[in-house]
Design a protein around this motif. Structure first.
Motif, PDB file in Angstrom:
ATOM      1  N   LYS A  22      11.141 -23.505   4.026  1.00 39.91           N
ATOM      2  CA  LYS A  22      12.235 -22.789   3.367  1.00 39.91           C
ATOM      3  C   LYS A  22      11.754 -21.479   2.763  1.00 39.91           C
ATOM      4  O   LYS A  22      12.458 -20.465   2.813  1.00 39.91           O
ATOM      5  CB  LYS A  22      12.853 -23.676   2.286  1.00 39.91           C
ATOM      6  N   GLU A  23      10.556 -21.494   2.194  1.00 39.08           N
ATOM      7  CA  GLU A  23       9.997 -20.263   1.618  1.00 39.08           C
ATOM      8  C   GLU A  23       9.784 -19.212   2.706  1.00 39.08           C
ATOM      9  O   GLU A  23      10.065 -18.023   2.519  1.00 39.08           O
ATOM     10  CB  GLU A  23       8.675 -20.576   0.922  1.00 39.08           C
ATOM     11  N   GLU A  48      11.360 -19.003   5.621  1.00 36.35           N
ATOM     12  CA  GLU A  48      12.653 -18.529   6.102  1.00 36.35           C
ATOM     13  C   GLU A  48      13.300 -17.585   5.105  1.00 36.35           C
ATOM     14  O   GLU A  48      13.914 -16.588   5.470  1.00 36.35           O
ATOM     15  CB  GLU A  48      13.575 -19.717   6.383  1.00 36.35           C
ATOM     16  N   SER A  49      13.176 -17.909   3.839  1.00 35.12           N
ATOM     17  CA  SER A  49      13.760 -17.068   2.791  1.00 35.12           C
ATOM     18  C   SER A  49      13.103 -15.693   2.771  1.00 35.12           C
ATOM     19  O   SER A  49      13.774 -14.671   2.634  1.00 35.12           O
ATOM     20  CB  SER A  49      13.588 -17.755   1.430  1.00 35.12           C
ATOM     21  N   ALA A  68      14.328 -13.752   5.827  1.00 37.31           N
ATOM     22  CA  ALA A  68      15.721 -13.334   5.661  1.00 37.31           C
ATOM     23  C   ALA A  68      15.795 -12.148   4.701  1.00 37.31           C
ATOM     24  O   ALA A  68      16.535 -11.192   4.933  1.00 37.31           O
ATOM     25  CB  ALA A  68      16.559 -14.504   5.141  1.00 37.31           C
ATOM     26  N   SER A  69      14.999 -12.199   3.626  1.00 34.86           N
ATOM     27  CA  SER A  69      14.974 -11.097   2.665  1.00 34.86           C
ATOM     28  C   SER A  69      14.410  -9.839   3.295  1.00 34.86           C
ATOM     29  O   SER A  69      14.899  -8.724   3.037  1.00 34.86           O
ATOM     30  CB  SER A  69      14.130 -11.490   1.441  1.00 34.86           C
ATOM     31  N   GLU A  76      22.722 -13.894   5.719  1.00 42.90           N
ATOM     32  CA  GLU A  76      22.429 -14.856   6.783  1.00 42.90           C
ATOM     33  C   GLU A  76      23.210 -16.153   6.629  1.00 42.90           C
ATOM     34  O   GLU A  76      23.748 -16.695   7.610  1.00 42.90           O
ATOM     35  CB  GLU A  76      20.931 -15.160   6.803  1.00 42.90           C
ATOM     36  N   GLN A  77      23.294 -16.685   5.415  1.00 40.09           N
ATOM     37  CA  GLN A  77      23.976 -17.962   5.211  1.00 40.09           C
ATOM     38  C   GLN A  77      25.463 -17.859   5.514  1.00 40.09           C
ATOM     39  O   GLN A  77      26.047 -18.741   6.147  1.00 40.09           O
ATOM     40  CB  GLN A  77      23.755 -18.439   3.775  1.00 40.09           C
TER      41      GLN A  77
END
Length: 523
Positions: free
Chosen positions: A257-258, A260-261, A264-265, A331-332
């Motif tokens: 998750k880190e 991917e985050s 995305a950022s 993205e979400q």
């Protein structure tokens, strides 16, 4: 003499044998249907006759294979990729047949004509077609809705020297330096790690070579990351396994998750930096970057959703007054809307992008421009981000407008080639291993109803296996995860039909279905 009873027994036995052979013959013949082909070859001198005969035989075999292709490849695809078929498939026809039988052979006026029956080696032909990216099932052909807003400068003045799009290469890789790839490699359920590594390595090498020679700046792997150039092939399998696999530890999930985050950022930051409102001036009515991108998709047998449907998807996704960059940066929200729109309009993937054409000026009668393209592709079944990439390409021509079109076409072609390869590998892996669909049911009265629901889902056509992920007996809540290789929407409807047949579950109502998720409530 043989006794009459023995004769009758023998006759009966022979009758049974003949009957069995007769009944079995149609099935055997159906699997071994030959295709008829004809070939010709001319010669001038008699000593060349045998060469001509050999050429005629090869030509007849190729003709038979060509006639067999519609059995394995959609007809519209055969028309679209005729040149590739002629150059890469038919010359290898001899290797695609188990045996040939010459039906007719003539040598008239120094022209050999041969007619053959050819029995196709299906396994070899399918393998070859698969390697070239040909779909072998009309019903399995994937579709994509492409939304790309392309902008250009109306006054065609040379760019401001401070225009950010041309200053540096976009680099999302630095956000991934600490990520331990062994985590994905050890848990990946969808693809053989060695195969992924070799494919990615060879593909990356060709992409990097292409980038060096053409000036491509291919960047930003988003969720599908196979290489430093943003190409992808290994890509999605790692992400897909990570997001879907229940075997990951909490620590590994947190690291995932880190990562991917961070990516995305990074993508959001680069969209803001390289595609500012000052470059979103005049929208092109017919984006050259989109056309080139779609062309590459078609070459990989991805069906392009018609423009009317794309307009409807765009209206709901972005809105009449919305800005495409706002959607790209969230993205979400993009993933959630893509799942809903995919189910509504039937697209397997949605690509959303923005392109900016920047005019650089004229020198010696030669005009030059550069186009930047940022694009994201979402799997509408799962909401997974299959690609988040940014590229820049230059173009030159005798006019400002033509140079802009040239650069836009080139950048669309570069990313189209990269992403189409990525999607091909992703869908191929998913077809082989299946996709997971989550079914949540609330309001069950007892364990008996839970087991009845489990049996009904397991018996649904297209369901490979079913796993009970959680069960709360006190509150009547159960969650199943099924694996299927069929179309998600088809399987979802099949599951609903199966559940409605179960006594006691007639009151189930669909509370929400989004992508590969079904939520049901029993009233």
């Amino acid at each position: 003499m043989r006794p009459a009873s023995a004769t009758r027994r023998l006759a009966s036995f022979l009758a049974l044998v003949l009957a069995a052979l007769w009944i079995g013959a149609p099935a055997a013949l159906a699997a071994e249907v030959p295709f008829v082909g004809q070939g010709k070859a001319n010669y001038l001198k008699k000593k060349e006759a045998m060469r001509a005969r050999s050429e005629a035989l090869d030509s007849a075999t190729a003709d038979a294979v060509k006639k067999a292709l519609p059995r394995y490849v959609p007809k519209d695809m055969l028309a679209e990729r005729q040149e590739e078929i002629e150059s890469q498939v038919l010359p290898l026809s001899v290797g695609f047949v188990k045996r040939t039988e010459i039906v007719k052979e003539e040598d008239v006026d120094k022209c050999y004509t041969i007619t053959v029956k050819a029995w196709i080696d299906e396994a070899t032909l399918r393998q070859s077609l698969d390697g070239l990216g040909f779909s072998q099932d009309v019903s399995s052909r994937r579709s994509i809705a492409v939304i790309v807003d392309e902008f250009f400068q109306g006054d065609q003045k040379p760019q401001d020297p401070n225009t950010p799009i041309l200053k540096k290469k976009v680099d999302i890789e630095k956000y991934d330096e600490s990520y331990d790839r062994s985590v994905d490699a050890s848990h990946d359920r969808s693809v053989d790690a060695r195969a992924r590594s070799s494919v990615a390595a060879s593909h990356d090498a060709s992409v990097n070579a292409s980038a060096r020679t053409s000036g491509a700046v291919v960047t930003g792997r988003g969720a599908a990351y196979g290489s430093a150039s943003g190409s992808v092939s290994a890509a999605e399998s790692d992400r897909y396994a990570a997001s879907r696999s229940a075997s990951y530890s909490e620590k590994e999930k947190d690291r995932y998750k880190e990562r991917e985050s961070a990516r995305a950022s990074a993508f959001k930051m680069h969209v803001e930096e390289y595609f500012p409102p000052t470059l979103l001036q005049i929208k092109s009515p017919d984006p050259a970057s989109r056309a080139a991108f779609e062309k590459r998709m078609l070459e990989r047998d991805v069906r392009i959703v018609d423009q009317k449907t794309v307009d409807a998807v765009r209206s709901e996704l972005i809105g009449p007054k919305g800005v495409v960059t706002d959607v790209l940066k969230d993205e979400q929200m993009l993933a959630k809307k893509a799942m809903s729109l995919g189910e509504k309009y039937g697209a397997d993937a949605i690509a959303v992008g923005v392109a900016t054409v920047v005019y650089e000026g004229e020198k010696g009668g030669v005009h030059s421009s550069k186009t930047g393209l940022a694009i994201r592709v979402i799997d509408t079944a799962t909401g997974d981000v299959l690609a988040s990439q940014i590229a820049v390409q230059g173009g030159v021509s005798s006019s400002a407008t033509a140079s802009g079109q040239s650069s836009a076409t080139r950048v669309g072609d570069v990313l189209g080639q990269e992403i189409s390869e990525q999607l091909f590998q992703y869908w191929k892996n998913r077809d082989e291993k299946g996709i997971e669909v989550t079914v949540r049911i609330a309001g069950l009265a007892n364990t008996r109803q839970k087991l009845a629901a489990l049996d009904a889902i397991t018996a649904t056509e297209g369901v490979v296996e079913v796993e009970e992920r959680s069960y709360d007996n006190q509150n009547g809540l159960v969650e199943f995860v099924l694996t299927t290789k069929l179309n998600v929407a088809k399987v979802k409807n099949g599951v609903l039909r199966s559940l409605y047949k179960v006594e006691g579950l007639e009151g189930l109502e669909e509370e929400m279905s989004l992508g590969a998720n079904i939520s049901l409530v029993r009233h």
